[in-house]
Design a protein around this motif. Sequence first.
Motif, PDB file in Angstrom:
ATOM      1  N   HIS A 206      77.224  97.154  51.348  1.00 15.34           N
ATOM      2  CA  HIS A 206      76.808  98.056  50.274  1.00 15.34           C
ATOM      3  C   HIS A 206      75.344  98.411  50.553  1.00 15.34           C
ATOM      4  O   HIS A 206      74.450  97.584  50.378  1.00 15.34           O
ATOM      5  CB  HIS A 206      76.955  97.348  48.933  1.00 15.34           C
ATOM      6  CG  HIS A 206      76.580  98.192  47.748  1.00 15.34           C
ATOM      7  ND1 HIS A 206      77.323  98.225  46.596  1.00 15.34           N
ATOM      8  CD2 HIS A 206      75.534  99.036  47.532  1.00 15.34           C
ATOM      9  CE1 HIS A 206      76.748  99.041  45.719  1.00 15.34           C
ATOM     10  NE2 HIS A 206      75.667  99.537  46.278  1.00 15.34           N
ATOM     11  N   GLU A 208      72.189 101.173  49.925  1.00 14.33           N
ATOM     12  CA  GLU A 208      71.711 102.240  49.067  1.00 14.33           C
ATOM     13  C   GLU A 208      70.363 102.754  49.572  1.00 14.33           C
ATOM     14  O   GLU A 208      69.594 102.014  50.188  1.00 14.33           O
ATOM     15  CB  GLU A 208      71.588 101.762  47.616  1.00 14.33           C
ATOM     16  CG  GLU A 208      70.601 100.631  47.404  1.00 14.33           C
ATOM     17  CD  GLU A 208      70.607 100.116  45.971  1.00 14.33           C
ATOM     18  OE1 GLU A 208      71.660 100.166  45.321  1.00 14.33           O
ATOM     19  OE2 GLU A 208      69.541  99.663  45.506  1.00 14.33           O
ATOM     20  N   SER A 228      74.663  93.999  49.335  1.00 12.30           N
ATOM     21  CA  SER A 228      76.035  93.537  49.517  1.00 12.30           C
ATOM     22  C   SER A 228      76.355  92.240  48.789  1.00 12.30           C
ATOM     23  O   SER A 228      77.535  91.930  48.569  1.00 12.30           O
ATOM     24  CB  SER A 228      76.339  93.354  51.011  1.00 12.30           C
ATOM     25  OG  SER A 228      76.141  94.553  51.731  1.00 12.30           O
ATOM     26  N   HIS A 233      80.876  92.944  41.000  1.00  8.49           N
ATOM     27  CA  HIS A 233      80.228  94.249  41.173  1.00  8.49           C
ATOM     28  C   HIS A 233      78.796  94.271  40.620  1.00  8.49           C
ATOM     29  O   HIS A 233      78.211  95.348  40.477  1.00  8.49           O
ATOM     30  CB  HIS A 233      81.067  95.364  40.528  1.00  8.49           C
ATOM     31  CG  HIS A 233      82.501  95.340  40.949  1.00  8.49           C
ATOM     32  ND1 HIS A 233      82.919  95.663  42.225  1.00  8.49           N
ATOM     33  CD2 HIS A 233      83.638  95.008  40.268  1.00  8.49           C
ATOM     34  CE1 HIS A 233      84.233  95.539  42.313  1.00  8.49           C
ATOM     35  NE2 HIS A 233      84.687  95.141  41.139  1.00  8.49           N
ATOM     36  N   GLU A 273      74.157 105.500  46.692  1.00  6.77           N
ATOM     37  CA  GLU A 273      74.809 104.273  47.138  1.00  6.77           C
ATOM     38  C   GLU A 273      75.967 104.595  48.086  1.00  6.77           C
ATOM     39  O   GLU A 273      76.757 105.508  47.825  1.00  6.77           O
ATOM     40  CB  GLU A 273      75.305 103.475  45.934  1.00  6.77           C
ATOM     41  CG  GLU A 273      74.178 103.139  44.955  1.00  6.77           C
ATOM     42  CD  GLU A 273      74.505 101.958  44.056  1.00  6.77           C
ATOM     43  OE1 GLU A 273      75.680 101.549  43.994  1.00  6.77           O
ATOM     44  OE2 GLU A 273      73.563 101.439  43.424  1.00  6.77           O
ATOM     45  N   LEU A 275      78.944 102.831  51.096  1.00  2.00           N
ATOM     46  CA  LEU A 275      79.583 101.720  51.784  1.00  2.00           C
ATOM     47  C   LEU A 275      79.558 102.023  53.279  1.00  2.00           C
ATOM     48  O   LEU A 275      79.771 103.170  53.688  1.00  2.00           O
ATOM     49  CB  LEU A 275      81.025 101.537  51.319  1.00  2.00           C
ATOM     50  CG  LEU A 275      81.236 100.859  49.963  1.00  2.00           C
ATOM     51  CD1 LEU A 275      82.725 100.794  49.634  1.00  2.00           C
ATOM     52  CD2 LEU A 275      80.617  99.468  49.928  1.00  2.00           C
ATOM     53  N   THR A 437      80.219  92.613  51.427  1.00  2.00           N
ATOM     54  CA  THR A 437      80.400  92.675  49.977  1.00  2.00           C
ATOM     55  C   THR A 437      81.338  91.592  49.448  1.00  2.00           C
ATOM     56  O   THR A 437      81.312  91.274  48.258  1.00  2.00           O
ATOM     57  CB  THR A 437      80.953  94.055  49.558  1.00  2.00           C
ATOM     58  OG1 THR A 437      82.123  94.346  50.336  1.00  2.00           O
ATOM     59  CG2 THR A 437      79.913  95.144  49.782  1.00  2.00           C
TER      60      THR A 437
END
Length: 451
Positions: A206, A208, A228, A233, A273, A275, A437
């Motif tokens: 993850h 950003e 991550s 979440h 953001e 992935l 993640t």
Amino acid sequence: MKVLIANRGEIAVRIIRACQELAIPTVAVYSTCDRESLHTQLADEAVCIGNGPSSESYLNITAILSAAMVTHATAIHPGFGFLSENTHFAKACGECGLTFIGPTPETIQTMGDKIAARTKMNSLKVPVIPGSAGMLQDYHEAETVAKKVGYPVMLKAAAGGGGKGMRKVTCPEDLKAHFQAAEKEAQAAFGNGSLYLEKIIYPAKHIEVQVLGDGTGQVLHFGERDCSLQRRHQKVLEEAPASSLKQSTREKIRQLAVQAASGVNYLSCGTIEFLVDNHENIYFMEMNTRIQVEHPITEMITGVDLVKQQLRLAQGQPLNLTQAAITFSGHAIECRINAENPRQNFMPNAGTITELFLPQGTLGLRVDSGIYQGYTLPSFYDSMIAKIIAYAPTREEAIMKMQRALNELVVEGVHTNQELHQDLITDPSFVENQYDTAFLEENFLPNWLNN
């Protein structure tokens, strides 16, 4: 300019301090149970806006705007959480002649609606996660899309965030039940039960990117962060830069973030953001149209005060930076210290802080917090009580500095996740930068909780 901070806790304190350094008067708002909070003591003025529950205070738009009127504030900074990404609030500020320190209501609406955001990113040639083209009409459509993109998939609330209205589906037999549960939760949380579906990118990082725009299409990036390490979440620890990425991937993800933000004429601070899968393919997830909890690690590696940049833009000043002037140096890590008991299912823990010592000393150590010894934590709000940020020339040195800081931290009277952070920061997978993640929930926590 006179700024009312429509928030509480450490982010309110952070904004007040930035205002003070720019000689900008401040107004704090508080609920009845926050009367003795640090942010009310640091601001030039403080106004009570209601009772403890957020719905009666920090989410009460009328009360906040009334406080701004009676104190003659000219601008409102929403911080993060609460009303920071509320289109109606941003619009109401403008209608009352107040400057909303953030993007336009139109941008908040477009990027806050996950389906609209995906559509916009597609139009800007920013790659999105494979999934439904728009809102799912029913679970039958979800079945069709899931079969096309392949399981596992994630159902997500179109109007939400923070893990609400999200369900992981690993097989067709579970889809209907998860669809109904996510729809119900999204309706309760956001007043909108609309869902969309995305393929789960796994394994993944993850990542950003911090951006700052002037509202005319000119956008700067301040590098990327690796976020991550998450539970349900929710981010637990973040670091910058994302040193596990190849340099070519780093350059590409930064370029895509600028492309995305420029395409919506973004104003103020925001975060794109993404992935990134194990082949370093990049997929847009969402945009947060506000300052982020983890913005300090970006400030540490760039030397730029992002909140001050927000304030200057809100005063009508042009960007005082160019992309070439933004340089990146060293490595920064942030640990979120929460008042919770990880060994009792992370139950939030309100109470009075009977003893407190926040780590200090040495160049590159920062603690953002709104607590003090003798302060009583209310039970109504988010459990985060402090952020410890460690910066050093290398990642290895930043880890060592964070270890020292965590060992020095003393919080008595309430449970915290300090021990979890102490063990996480020394875990071989983290030290060797080999995590994604799924690592925290699937690998680290099961072992840690059994020890």
